[in-house]
Design a protein around this motif. Sequence first.
Motif, mmCIF file in Angstrom:
data_model
loop_
_atom_site.group_PDB
_atom_site.id
_atom_site.type_symbol
_atom_site.label_atom_id
_atom_site.label_comp_id
_atom_site.label_asym_id
_atom_site.label_seq_id
_atom_site.Cartn_x
_atom_site.Cartn_y
_atom_site.Cartn_z
ATOM 1 N N TYR A 159 -4.542 14.216 -8.884
ATOM 2 C CA TYR A 159 -4.607 12.664 -9.338
ATOM 3 C C TYR A 159 -5.046 12.503 -10.703
ATOM 4 N N VAL A 160 -4.879 11.676 -11.744
ATOM 5 C CA VAL A 160 -5.460 11.340 -12.987
ATOM 6 C C VAL A 160 -5.346 10.092 -13.045
ATOM 7 N N GLY A 161 -6.771 9.793 -13.664
ATOM 8 C CA GLY A 161 -6.874 8.440 -14.062
ATOM 9 C C GLY A 161 -7.242 8.284 -15.717
ATOM 10 N N ARG A 199 0.823 -1.219 -0.094
ATOM 11 C CA ARG A 199 -0.103 -0.005 0.103
ATOM 12 C C ARG A 199 1.004 1.174 -0.080
ATOM 13 N N PRO A 200 0.764 2.083 -1.075
ATOM 14 C CA PRO A 200 1.540 3.318 -1.012
ATOM 15 C C PRO A 200 1.295 4.205 0.340
ATOM 16 N N ALA A 201 2.490 4.937 0.660
ATOM 17 C CA ALA A 201 2.203 5.603 1.906
ATOM 18 C C ALA A 201 0.994 7.004 1.725
ATOM 19 N N PRO A 202 0.210 7.014 2.583
ATOM 20 C CA PRO A 202 -0.925 8.102 2.458
ATOM 21 C C PRO A 202 -0.015 9.277 2.268
ATOM 22 N N GLY A 203 -0.691 10.198 1.468
ATOM 23 C CA GLY A 203 -0.029 11.356 1.170
ATOM 24 C C GLY A 203 1.297 11.596 0.747
ATOM 25 N N ALA A 237 -2.598 4.589 -13.754
ATOM 26 C CA ALA A 237 -2.902 3.800 -14.741
ATOM 27 C C ALA A 237 -3.248 2.254 -14.406
ATOM 28 N N ALA A 238 -3.161 1.824 -13.189
ATOM 29 C CA ALA A 238 -3.493 0.633 -12.730
ATOM 30 C C ALA A 238 -5.079 0.723 -12.398
ATOM 31 N N GLY A 239 -5.682 1.852 -12.143
ATOM 32 C CA GLY A 239 -7.076 1.981 -11.892
ATOM 33 C C GLY A 239 -7.343 1.694 -10.276
ATOM 34 N N LEU A 240 -6.619 2.021 -9.621
ATOM 35 C CA LEU A 240 -6.639 1.632 -8.159
ATOM 36 C C LEU A 240 -7.706 2.668 -7.399
ATOM 37 N N GLY A 241 -7.919 3.611 -7.926
ATOM 38 C CA GLY A 241 -8.992 4.594 -7.583
ATOM 39 C C GLY A 241 -8.826 5.344 -6.081
ATOM 40 N N GLU A 242 -9.397 4.881 -5.170
ATOM 41 C CA GLU A 242 -9.618 5.537 -3.792
ATOM 42 C C GLU A 242 -8.211 5.239 -3.109
ATOM 43 N N GLU A 243 -7.531 4.097 -3.215
ATOM 44 C CA GLU A 243 -6.343 3.740 -2.624
ATOM 45 C C GLU A 243 -5.040 4.722 -3.094
ATOM 46 N N ALA A 244 -5.238 4.997 -4.674
ATOM 47 C CA ALA A 244 -4.139 5.630 -5.177
ATOM 48 C C ALA A 244 -4.520 7.513 -4.532
ATOM 49 N N LEU A 245 -5.567 7.445 -4.786
ATOM 50 C CA LEU A 245 -5.878 8.987 -4.325
ATOM 51 C C LEU A 245 -5.422 9.294 -2.866
ATOM 52 N N ALA A 246 -5.720 8.164 -2.189
ATOM 53 C CA ALA A 246 -4.800 8.513 -0.729
ATOM 54 C C ALA A 246 -3.559 8.543 -0.751
ATOM 55 N N ALA A 247 -2.644 8.359 -1.810
ATOM 56 C CA ALA A 247 -1.388 8.505 -1.781
ATOM 57 C C ALA A 247 -0.822 9.831 -2.109
ATOM 58 N N VAL A 248 -1.692 10.629 -2.542
ATOM 59 C CA VAL A 248 -1.459 11.986 -3.037
ATOM 60 C C VAL A 248 -1.656 12.980 -1.611
#
Length: 298
Positions: free
Chosen positions: A224-226, A195-199, A207-218
């Motif tokens: 964020y762009v999908g 899991r990527p570190a939050p923030g 590119a993988a379409g992880l959605g909210e999990e990827a957004l949490a890393a920002v």
Amino acid sequence: MHAATVSRFGGPEAVGITEVPVPVPGPGQVRIKVAAAALNPVDAAMRSGVFGGEGERIGLGWDVAGTIDAVGPGAEQVPGDRVIGLSTGHRTPLGTHAEYVVLDTEAVAPAPARLDDVHAATLPLNTLSAAQSLDILALRPGQGLLVTGAAGAVGAHAVELAHLQGLDVTALASPADEEFLRSRGAGHFLPRGERPAPGGWDGVLDAAGLGEEALAAVRDGGAYVGLWPGREPSPERGVRVGALDVRADAARLAELSRLADRGEVLARVAATYPLAGAAEAHARLAEGGLRGRIVLVP
């Protein structure tokens, strides 16, 4: 001529080879004798009905490499020019998976001189998707970017282009892809499943379409762009959330073609199939696990 089309939705078996008239270029258009055309996930989505059009004849294929054989009024290109191009549109009767295709001149650029047509055909959709996604993120040199699905076609080009822009790139992919991604410009690597570190990043290209999990890393106030409009998560914490709607851009594609000639953008081919084997190519795409694109050769 022959073209790969669908008139009913379903799995790979829905793809048929149809006999259609050779298209004629209109004003500001060129006709390309197709030498190679890549098969992308968007083609599978069109085949399965994601974009609608039940009962219509829908042409498949967005990428093309080949030679101009006819031009319409106002076209600057001349017959014999070797080009690459992008055909956009989800419900057109003819795509690039055909023996000939007509494109607007603004969708066509010179092919990389050092690449054969099969490799050149993998570039238009995927490089433009990566470049335009980075435009949406609008990060500055030195800022941190996380690319999920970094070993895929769009993800790997995003790593390359972000590195050229001076971004601090972290690639998220299978551990088996770490060496490859570091060689393409990733300064950091995360194995898939971790899991990527939050923030932890100024921006994420998901590119993988992880959605909210990827957004949490920002980080708060980041970007964020999908890659699939309508599937992006809802904005939060002041994060700019966008989704790519790729567009043809001849000038940008010419720039990307030059980068490919210099080896700064790498074209990867997983397999080739004859146009007549388009259904088999779709079946192979559905199996997954590819590194690079399947390319159809008329």
